[in-house]
Design a protein around this motif. Structure first.
Motif, PDB file in Angstrom:
ATOM      1  N   SER A  50     -52.921  14.587  10.180  1.00  0.00           N
ATOM      2  CA  SER A  50     -52.712  13.658  11.364  1.00  0.00           C
ATOM      3  C   SER A  50     -52.431  12.317  10.974  1.00  0.00           C
ATOM      4  CB  SER A  50     -53.413  13.668  12.602  1.00  0.00           C
ATOM      5  OG  SER A  50     -54.692  13.352  12.045  1.00  0.00           O
ATOM      6  N   GLN A  51     -51.627  11.473  11.647  1.00  0.00           N
ATOM      7  CA  GLN A  51     -51.718   9.942  11.341  1.00  0.00           C
ATOM      8  C   GLN A  51     -53.059   9.622  11.791  1.00  0.00           C
ATOM      9  OE1 GLN A  51     -49.302   9.050   9.290  1.00  0.00           O
ATOM     10  NE2 GLN A  51     -48.934  10.965   9.271  1.00  0.00           N
ATOM     11  N   THR A  52     -52.887   8.233  11.209  1.00  0.00           N
ATOM     12  CA  THR A  52     -54.494   7.974  11.343  1.00  0.00           C
ATOM     13  C   THR A  52     -54.154   6.296  11.962  1.00  0.00           C
ATOM     14  OG1 THR A  52     -56.056   9.912  10.655  1.00  0.00           O
ATOM     15  CG2 THR A  52     -57.078   7.031  10.708  1.00  0.00           C
ATOM     16  N   ILE A  53     -54.672   5.482  13.138  1.00  0.00           N
ATOM     17  CA  ILE A  53     -54.427   4.265  12.652  1.00  0.00           C
ATOM     18  C   ILE A  53     -55.724   3.374  12.257  1.00  0.00           C
ATOM     19  CG2 ILE A  53     -54.520   2.320  14.554  1.00  0.00           C
ATOM     20  CD1 ILE A  53     -53.431   4.387  16.874  1.00  0.00           C
ATOM     21  N   VAL A  54     -55.224   2.222  11.271  1.00  0.00           N
ATOM     22  CA  VAL A  54     -56.475   1.839  10.312  1.00  0.00           C
ATOM     23  C   VAL A  54     -55.949   0.319  10.894  1.00  0.00           C
ATOM     24  CG1 VAL A  54     -57.252   1.289   8.427  1.00  0.00           C
ATOM     25  CG2 VAL A  54     -55.736   3.308   8.286  1.00  0.00           C
ATOM     26  N   VAL A  55     -57.227   0.066  11.328  1.00  0.00           N
ATOM     27  CA  VAL A  55     -57.120  -1.259  11.660  1.00  0.00           C
ATOM     28  C   VAL A  55     -58.219  -2.526  11.152  1.00  0.00           C
ATOM     29  CG1 VAL A  55     -56.644  -1.251  13.417  1.00  0.00           C
ATOM     30  CG2 VAL A  55     -58.658  -0.869  13.495  1.00  0.00           C
ATOM     31  N   ARG A  56     -58.552  -4.011  11.248  1.00  0.00           N
ATOM     32  CA  ARG A  56     -59.725  -4.837  10.348  1.00  0.00           C
ATOM     33  C   ARG A  56     -60.931  -3.872  11.371  1.00  0.00           C
ATOM     34  NH1 ARG A  56     -55.403  -7.867  10.768  1.00  0.00           N
ATOM     35  NH2 ARG A  56     -55.798  -8.600  12.146  1.00  0.00           N
ATOM     36  N   ALA A  57     -61.616  -4.116  10.420  1.00  0.00           N
ATOM     37  CA  ALA A  57     -63.306  -3.644  11.401  1.00  0.00           C
ATOM     38  C   ALA A  57     -63.591  -4.782  12.536  1.00  0.00           C
ATOM     39  CB  ALA A  57     -64.125  -3.760  10.408  1.00  0.00           C
ATOM     40  N   ASP A  58     -63.344  -5.555  12.651  1.00  0.00           N
ATOM     41  CA  ASP A  58     -63.787  -6.566  13.418  1.00  0.00           C
ATOM     42  C   ASP A  58     -62.535  -6.600  14.692  1.00  0.00           C
ATOM     43  OD1 ASP A  58     -60.966  -7.899  12.081  1.00  0.00           O
ATOM     44  OD2 ASP A  58     -62.748  -9.581  11.471  1.00  0.00           O
ATOM     45  N   ASN A  59     -61.413  -5.905  14.437  1.00  0.00           N
ATOM     46  CA  ASN A  59     -60.732  -6.032  15.195  1.00  0.00           C
ATOM     47  C   ASN A  59     -61.339  -5.336  16.823  1.00  0.00           C
ATOM     48  OD1 ASN A  59     -58.607  -4.583  17.544  1.00  0.00           O
ATOM     49  ND2 ASN A  59     -57.251  -5.314  15.483  1.00  0.00           N
ATOM     50  N   GLU A  60     -61.258  -6.093  17.422  1.00  0.00           N
ATOM     51  CA  GLU A  60     -61.043  -5.643  19.073  1.00  0.00           C
ATOM     52  C   GLU A  60     -60.596  -4.856  20.029  1.00  0.00           C
ATOM     53  OE1 GLU A  60     -65.142  -5.562  20.337  1.00  0.00           O
ATOM     54  OE2 GLU A  60     -65.508  -6.084  18.007  1.00  0.00           O
ATOM     55  N   ASP A  61     -58.998  -5.256  19.645  1.00  0.00           N
ATOM     56  CA  ASP A  61     -58.097  -4.726  20.727  1.00  0.00           C
ATOM     57  C   ASP A  61     -57.327  -3.881  20.590  1.00  0.00           C
ATOM     58  OD1 ASP A  61     -56.778  -7.738  20.608  1.00  0.00           O
ATOM     59  OD2 ASP A  61     -55.504  -6.083  19.544  1.00  0.00           O
ATOM     60  N   ILE A  62     -57.221  -3.108  19.646  1.00  0.00           N
ATOM     61  CA  ILE A  62     -56.841  -1.581  19.439  1.00  0.00           C
ATOM     62  C   ILE A  62     -57.743  -0.425  19.335  1.00  0.00           C
ATOM     63  CG2 ILE A  62     -55.167  -0.633  17.611  1.00  0.00           C
ATOM     64  CD1 ILE A  62     -54.048  -3.302  16.613  1.00  0.00           C
ATOM     65  N   LYS A  63     -58.267   0.167  19.791  1.00  0.00           N
ATOM     66  CA  LYS A  63     -58.672   1.090  20.682  1.00  0.00           C
ATOM     67  C   LYS A  63     -57.545   2.319  20.280  1.00  0.00           C
ATOM     68  CE  LYS A  63     -63.396  -1.031  21.913  1.00  0.00           C
ATOM     69  NZ  LYS A  63     -62.271  -2.166  21.811  1.00  0.00           N
ATOM     70  N   THR A  64     -56.380   2.370  20.722  1.00  0.00           N
ATOM     71  CA  THR A  64     -56.248   4.083  20.960  1.00  0.00           C
ATOM     72  C   THR A  64     -54.809   2.988  20.520  1.00  0.00           C
ATOM     73  OG1 THR A  64     -54.584   3.113  23.785  1.00  0.00           O
ATOM     74  CG2 THR A  64     -56.957   4.395  23.239  1.00  0.00           C
ATOM     75  N   LYS A  65     -53.373   4.625  20.879  1.00  0.00           N
ATOM     76  CA  LYS A  65     -52.142   3.997  20.478  1.00  0.00           C
ATOM     77  C   LYS A  65     -51.038   3.342  21.374  1.00  0.00           C
ATOM     78  CE  LYS A  65     -49.900   8.074  21.510  1.00  0.00           C
ATOM     79  NZ  LYS A  65     -50.088   9.444  21.377  1.00  0.00           N
ATOM     80  N   ASP A  66     -51.760   3.452  22.222  1.00  0.00           N
ATOM     81  CA  ASP A  66     -50.821   2.872  23.274  1.00  0.00           C
ATOM     82  C   ASP A  66     -51.602   0.262  23.421  1.00  0.00           C
ATOM     83  OD1 ASP A  66     -50.300   4.893  24.601  1.00  0.00           O
ATOM     84  OD2 ASP A  66     -51.724   4.670  26.152  1.00  0.00           O
ATOM     85  N   ASP A  67     -52.731   0.670  23.107  1.00  0.00           N
ATOM     86  CA  ASP A  67     -53.175  -0.410  22.344  1.00  0.00           C
ATOM     87  C   ASP A  67     -51.851  -1.410  21.455  1.00  0.00           C
ATOM     88  OD1 ASP A  67     -55.003  -0.769  24.200  1.00  0.00           O
ATOM     89  OD2 ASP A  67     -56.217   0.143  22.969  1.00  0.00           O
ATOM     90  N   LEU A  68     -50.947  -0.463  20.685  1.00  0.00           N
ATOM     91  CA  LEU A  68     -50.447  -0.451  19.855  1.00  0.00           C
ATOM     92  C   LEU A  68     -48.584  -1.160  19.690  1.00  0.00           C
ATOM     93  CD1 LEU A  68     -50.646   2.166  16.730  1.00  0.00           C
ATOM     94  CD2 LEU A  68     -51.407  -0.448  16.813  1.00  0.00           C
ATOM     95  N   VAL A  69     -48.478  -1.431  21.053  1.00  0.00           N
ATOM     96  CA  VAL A  69     -46.950  -1.995  22.093  1.00  0.00           C
ATOM     97  C   VAL A  69     -47.483  -3.360  21.528  1.00  0.00           C
ATOM     98  CG1 VAL A  69     -46.321  -2.582  24.337  1.00  0.00           C
ATOM     99  CG2 VAL A  69     -47.371  -0.415  23.824  1.00  0.00           C
ATOM    100  N   GLY A  70     -46.824  -3.726  21.340  1.00  0.00           N
ATOM    101  CA  GLY A  70     -45.920  -4.643  20.592  1.00  0.00           C
ATOM    102  C   GLY A  70     -46.618  -5.843  19.767  1.00  0.00           C
ATOM    103  N   LYS A  71     -47.360  -4.636  18.463  1.00  0.00           N
ATOM    104  CA  LYS A  71     -48.243  -4.750  17.956  1.00  0.00           C
ATOM    105  C   LYS A  71     -47.137  -5.371  16.158  1.00  0.00           C
ATOM    106  CE  LYS A  71     -52.562  -6.242  19.345  1.00  0.00           C
ATOM    107  NZ  LYS A  71     -51.821  -6.118  20.728  1.00  0.00           N
ATOM    108  N   ARG A  72     -47.883  -5.788  15.157  1.00  0.00           N
ATOM    109  CA  ARG A  72     -47.286  -5.495  14.023  1.00  0.00           C
ATOM    110  C   ARG A  72     -47.966  -4.855  12.604  1.00  0.00           C
ATOM    111  NH1 ARG A  72     -49.140 -11.900  12.086  1.00  0.00           N
ATOM    112  NH2 ARG A  72     -51.123  -9.723  12.795  1.00  0.00           N
ATOM    113  N   ILE A  73     -46.899  -3.235  12.788  1.00  0.00           N
ATOM    114  CA  ILE A  73     -47.977  -1.855  12.182  1.00  0.00           C
ATOM    115  C   ILE A  73     -46.953  -1.873  10.846  1.00  0.00           C
ATOM    116  CG2 ILE A  73     -47.940   0.170  12.636  1.00  0.00           C
ATOM    117  CD1 ILE A  73     -46.913  -0.248  15.343  1.00  0.00           C
ATOM    118  N   GLY A  74     -47.920  -1.745   9.435  1.00  0.00           N
ATOM    119  CA  GLY A  74     -47.256  -1.209   8.368  1.00  0.00           C
ATOM    120  C   GLY A  74     -47.534  -0.082   7.799  1.00  0.00           C
ATOM    121  N   VAL A  75     -46.791   0.546   7.479  1.00  0.00           N
ATOM    122  CA  VAL A  75     -46.578   2.584   7.249  1.00  0.00           C
ATOM    123  C   VAL A  75     -45.947   2.702   5.783  1.00  0.00           C
ATOM    124  CG1 VAL A  75     -46.290   2.530   9.481  1.00  0.00           C
ATOM    125  CG2 VAL A  75     -43.737   2.473   8.406  1.00  0.00           C
TER     126      VAL A  75
END
Ligand code: ARG
Length: 245
Positions: free
Chosen positions: A115-140
């Motif tokens: 399954s696809q997993t979201i990777v963020v920086r360990a100190d990231n506090e505002d991305i907790k679910t996929k809904d928090d990805l709205v408007g974000k910069r995403i790498g694939v």
């Protein structure tokens, strides 16, 4: 004189025929796998060698078929064309079965649930679910199911990379906010980078299968039979275990 020529021509023809046969035989003894060896632990390069779950599985399949495995490493999004143009005989690349791809290739039996997993920086506090990805910069990685999912996220800016490692590097550097990539590679990247953390279970399950050119029923049946055997006799499990450490 004439006779000598005739003999020479005859000898030449015989030699040509033998060489042609040898050529066929040689080709028959080889099976070419297309992959993108930048996807640990399924396929990657270590000490100049191709290793990983798919690589070992493919070697075991080739052995079952009595053939020698040759690996053709290329960009992930070039694999299906390589299959269809005959450059490779099959693809083993942690490739997810989906309806789009099923139009262009024939898939073997499924051998891995991902399954696809979201990777963020360990100190990231505002991305907790996929809904928090709205408007974000995403790498694939280009051409992957992670790319498809990122494209569905509202107002997201999607950056495509040659491979997952480059995407996670850019994440560490702060150029993007998150990476969407398959769970097992994500885990491997996070294990080696304490600056990264994972958000799992946000996307639907996917299944990996190998692929052959559409209509190549003979090879499809052969690979399926071999895969089935390797899954039943414990070979598959031991390969998986080896790369799970
Ligand atoms: N499972 C994903 C897909 O099928 C990613 C596969 C990437 N594989 C690779 N060898 N780079 O799109």
């Amino acid at each position: 004189m004439k006779r000598i020529f005739k003999v020479l021509i005859a000898l030449f023809l015989i030699a040509a025929i033998i060489l042609a046969f040898a050529g066929c035989k040689k080709d028959e003894g080889i099976i070419k796998m297309g992959t993108n060896a930048e996807f640990p632990p399924f396929e990657y390069v270590e000490n100049g060698e191709y290793v990983g779950i798919d690589v070992e599985l493919a070697k075991a399949i080739a052995k079952e078929l009595g053939k020698e495995l040759v690996i053709e490493d290329m960009a992930f999004d070039a694999l299906i064309d390589a299959l269809n143009s005959g450059k490779v005989d099959f693809v083993a690349a942690g490739m997810t079965v989906n309806a789009d791809r099923e139009k262009n290739v024939d898939f073997t039996i499924k051998y891995y649930n991902a399954s696809q997993t979201i990777v963020v920086r360990a100190d990231n506090e505002d991305i907790k679910t996929k809904d928090d990805l709205v408007g974000k910069r995403i790498g694939v990685q280009t051409g992957t199911t992670g790319y498809d999912l990122a494209m569905e996220i509202k107002d997201a800016v999607v950056n495509s990379y040659n491979n997952g490692l480059e995407a996670t590097m850019d994440l560490k550097n702060g150029n993007i906010d998150a990476v969407i990539i398959d769970n097992f590679p994500a885990k491997k990247y996070a294990e080696r980078n304490s600056e990264l953390k994972l958000i799992e279970g946000e996307f639907e399950e996917e299944q990996y299968a190998m692929a052959v050119k559409k209509g190549n029923k003979k090879l499809l049946d052969q690979i399926n039979k071999a895969l089935q055997k390797l899954m039943e006799d414990g070979t598959y499990d031991s390969i998986l275990e080896k790369y799970s450490e």
